[in-house]
Design a protein around this motif. Sequence first.
Motif, PDB file in Angstrom:
ATOM      1  N   GLY A 139      80.330 -12.549 149.021  1.00 13.11           N
ATOM      2  CA  GLY A 139      81.476 -11.945 148.353  1.00 13.11           C
ATOM      3  C   GLY A 139      81.237 -10.469 148.070  1.00 13.11           C
ATOM      4  N   ASN A 140      82.093  -9.896 147.238  1.00 16.23           N
ATOM      5  CA  ASN A 140      81.973  -8.472 146.911  1.00 16.23           C
ATOM      6  C   ASN A 140      81.592  -8.226 145.458  1.00 16.23           C
ATOM      7  OD1 ASN A 140      84.330  -9.138 145.576  1.00 16.23           O
ATOM      8  ND2 ASN A 140      85.518  -7.390 146.335  1.00 16.23           N
ATOM      9  N   THR A 141      81.167  -9.293 144.769  1.00 20.72           N
ATOM     10  CA  THR A 141      80.806  -9.138 143.363  1.00 20.72           C
ATOM     11  C   THR A 141      79.673 -10.095 143.000  1.00 20.72           C
ATOM     12  OG1 THR A 141      81.736  -9.014 141.116  1.00 20.72           O
ATOM     13  CG2 THR A 141      82.447 -10.854 142.484  1.00 20.72           C
ATOM     14  N   THR A 142      78.932  -9.751 141.977  1.00 14.21           N
ATOM     15  CA  THR A 142      77.755 -10.518 141.578  1.00 14.21           C
ATOM     16  C   THR A 142      78.119 -11.899 141.045  1.00 14.21           C
ATOM     17  OG1 THR A 142      76.453  -8.538 141.089  1.00 14.21           O
ATOM     18  CG2 THR A 142      75.799 -10.562 139.967  1.00 14.21           C
ATOM     19  N   VAL A 143      77.348 -12.890 141.446  1.00 16.56           N
ATOM     20  CA  VAL A 143      77.438 -14.219 140.848  1.00 16.56           C
ATOM     21  C   VAL A 143      76.108 -14.491 140.146  1.00 16.56           C
ATOM     22  CG1 VAL A 143      79.061 -15.065 142.571  1.00 16.56           C
ATOM     23  CG2 VAL A 143      76.618 -15.407 142.909  1.00 16.56           C
ATOM     24  N   VAL A 144      76.143 -15.385 139.174  1.00 15.53           N
ATOM     25  CA  VAL A 144      74.946 -15.712 138.395  1.00 15.53           C
ATOM     26  C   VAL A 144      74.526 -17.138 138.695  1.00 15.53           C
ATOM     27  CG1 VAL A 144      73.943 -15.903 136.087  1.00 15.53           C
ATOM     28  CG2 VAL A 144      75.635 -14.108 136.570  1.00 15.53           C
ATOM     29  N   HIS A 147      60.533 -33.029 144.473  1.00 14.02           N
ATOM     30  CA  HIS A 147      61.195 -32.192 143.481  1.00 14.02           C
ATOM     31  C   HIS A 147      62.657 -31.945 143.844  1.00 14.02           C
ATOM     32  CE1 HIS A 147      56.894 -31.205 142.905  1.00 14.02           C
ATOM     33  NE2 HIS A 147      57.229 -31.106 141.633  1.00 14.02           N
ATOM     34  N   LEU A 148      63.423 -31.585 142.837  1.00 12.58           N
ATOM     35  CA  LEU A 148      64.810 -31.190 143.021  1.00 12.58           C
ATOM     36  C   LEU A 148      65.077 -29.947 142.168  1.00 12.58           C
ATOM     37  CD1 LEU A 148      66.425 -32.128 140.222  1.00 12.58           C
ATOM     38  CD2 LEU A 148      66.194 -34.381 141.272  1.00 12.58           C
ATOM     39  N   HIS A 149      66.150 -29.240 142.509  1.00 14.87           N
ATOM     40  CA  HIS A 149      66.567 -28.073 141.736  1.00 14.87           C
ATOM     41  C   HIS A 149      67.973 -28.318 141.195  1.00 14.87           C
ATOM     42  CE1 HIS A 149      63.396 -26.216 144.246  1.00 14.87           C
ATOM     43  NE2 HIS A 149      63.230 -25.404 143.222  1.00 14.87           N
ATOM     44  N   ARG A 150      68.177 -27.949 139.950  1.00 16.31           N
ATOM     45  CA  ARG A 150      69.500 -28.029 139.353  1.00 16.31           C
ATOM     46  C   ARG A 150      69.809 -26.703 138.652  1.00 16.31           C
ATOM     47  NH1 ARG A 150      70.443 -32.539 136.976  1.00 16.31           N
ATOM     48  NH2 ARG A 150      68.560 -33.725 137.383  1.00 16.31           N
ATOM     49  N   PHE A 151      71.061 -26.270 138.779  1.00 19.17           N
ATOM     50  CA  PHE A 151      71.486 -25.014 138.148  1.00 19.17           C
ATOM     51  C   PHE A 151      73.007 -24.937 138.178  1.00 19.17           C
ATOM     52  CE2 PHE A 151      70.459 -24.267 142.616  1.00 19.17           C
ATOM     53  CZ  PHE A 151      71.586 -23.605 143.101  1.00 19.17           C
ATOM     54  N   GLN A 152      73.534 -23.861 137.645  1.00 14.13           N
ATOM     55  CA  GLN A 152      74.976 -23.616 137.659  1.00 14.13           C
ATOM     56  C   GLN A 152      75.251 -22.302 138.386  1.00 14.13           C
ATOM     57  OE1 GLN A 152      76.122 -23.705 133.465  1.00 14.13           O
ATOM     58  NE2 GLN A 152      76.990 -25.736 133.744  1.00 14.13           N
ATOM     59  N   ILE A 153      76.307 -22.299 139.182  1.00 14.34           N
ATOM     60  CA  ILE A 153      76.795 -21.065 139.789  1.00 14.34           C
ATOM     61  C   ILE A 153      77.933 -20.548 138.920  1.00 14.34           C
ATOM     62  CG2 ILE A 153      77.912 -20.030 141.794  1.00 14.34           C
ATOM     63  CD1 ILE A 153      76.510 -21.987 143.569  1.00 14.34           C
ATOM     64  N   SER A 197      84.286 -19.149 135.809  1.00 15.38           N
ATOM     65  CA  SER A 197      84.104 -20.474 136.407  1.00 15.38           C
ATOM     66  C   SER A 197      82.624 -20.834 136.488  1.00 15.38           C
ATOM     67  CB  SER A 197      84.725 -20.505 137.808  1.00 15.38           C
ATOM     68  OG  SER A 197      84.414 -21.699 138.489  1.00 15.38           O
ATOM     69  N   ARG A 198      82.303 -22.090 136.184  1.00 15.38           N
ATOM     70  CA  ARG A 198      80.945 -22.615 136.291  1.00 15.38           C
ATOM     71  C   ARG A 198      80.948 -23.875 137.152  1.00 15.38           C
ATOM     72  NH1 ARG A 198      76.703 -21.283 132.824  1.00 15.38           N
ATOM     73  NH2 ARG A 198      77.167 -19.531 131.447  1.00 15.38           N
ATOM     74  N   LYS A 199      79.983 -23.942 138.064  1.00 17.69           N
ATOM     75  CA  LYS A 199      79.886 -25.104 138.944  1.00 17.69           C
ATOM     76  C   LYS A 199      78.453 -25.617 138.940  1.00 17.69           C
ATOM     77  CE  LYS A 199      80.033 -24.345 143.354  1.00 17.69           C
ATOM     78  NZ  LYS A 199      80.538 -24.017 144.701  1.00 17.69           N
ATOM     79  N   ASP A 200      78.276 -26.931 138.666  1.00 18.42           N
ATOM     80  CA  ASP A 200      76.962 -27.540 138.676  1.00 18.42           C
ATOM     81  C   ASP A 200      76.491 -27.768 140.113  1.00 18.42           C
ATOM     82  OD1 ASP A 200      76.691 -27.714 135.873  1.00 18.42           O
ATOM     83  OD2 ASP A 200      77.929 -29.538 135.843  1.00 18.42           O
ATOM     84  N   VAL A 201      75.212 -27.466 140.350  1.00 20.19           N
ATOM     85  CA  VAL A 201      74.631 -27.626 141.681  1.00 20.19           C
ATOM     86  C   VAL A 201      73.343 -28.434 141.560  1.00 20.19           C
ATOM     87  CG1 VAL A 201      73.636 -26.452 143.677  1.00 20.19           C
ATOM     88  CG2 VAL A 201      75.628 -25.479 142.516  1.00 20.19           C
TER      89      VAL A 201
END
Length: 253
Positions: A191-196, A234-240, A245-249
Amino acid sequence: MKRLITALAVAMAMAMTASPHPAQAAAPSIHVGAMYEYAEPGKGALLKRVRNTGDATAFVRVQISEVRYAGDGTHQEIPVDTSGTAAAAGLIASPSRLIVPAQGQQATRLLVQGDRSTERYYRVRFVPVLPQSEDEFALTDAQRDDYRNELSAGVNVLTGYGVFVIVHPDQARYDVQTETHDSHVQLRNAGNTTVVLDDIRQCSAQDKAAKCSPSRKVHLLPGRTERFARSAGHLHRFQIVEGDSRKDVLLTR
């Protein structure tokens, strides 16, 4: 504003004169809250509060630099005129000098100006200073001398803080692309903007009750990538986080 600064300076001087322990060492201690601030599309101002938990007045200068990234990931900082006289400046502070009384707080507004067709980045430093004759704190020579005498003996460096400000473009476009490989999963910000990527944790895939790794946060700038190693254990969990907007990953083997 000048009247307010002058009144605060006079009050500070009177407080020092009335102190029953004039020889007692004192020093300011400032805090600025979150280390990251975000100017969302359509948002032209950010209010930043500066708190002083110390036992002496803090004279704080606000310094702003624009952070410009090159294609290879390196960056340079370009000082920005914080006086408000430069119409083309991307971010200015108003006011750019603060007098924060002991156990008190003051605020400054960070104003976004100029073009917002692309994302821009700024480092804002809040620097406590010893007032000098050329500073615009509206102090007399006697008040400056009193303040210096009040501070702890041998204090030459006062602790300041830097805040990173991300100014999103007016037409923000979010596009996080995921590529899965044998050894890793790669996230790319197309995209053209920062995501966290927020609250990133690596946990055991077998024992869900097991303690996970400490949480971390990644600011994924446009064009940047972040890799997560793939492992059967192992697994990784986080939010985008994309704006509001927040999305669980959940990334597993």
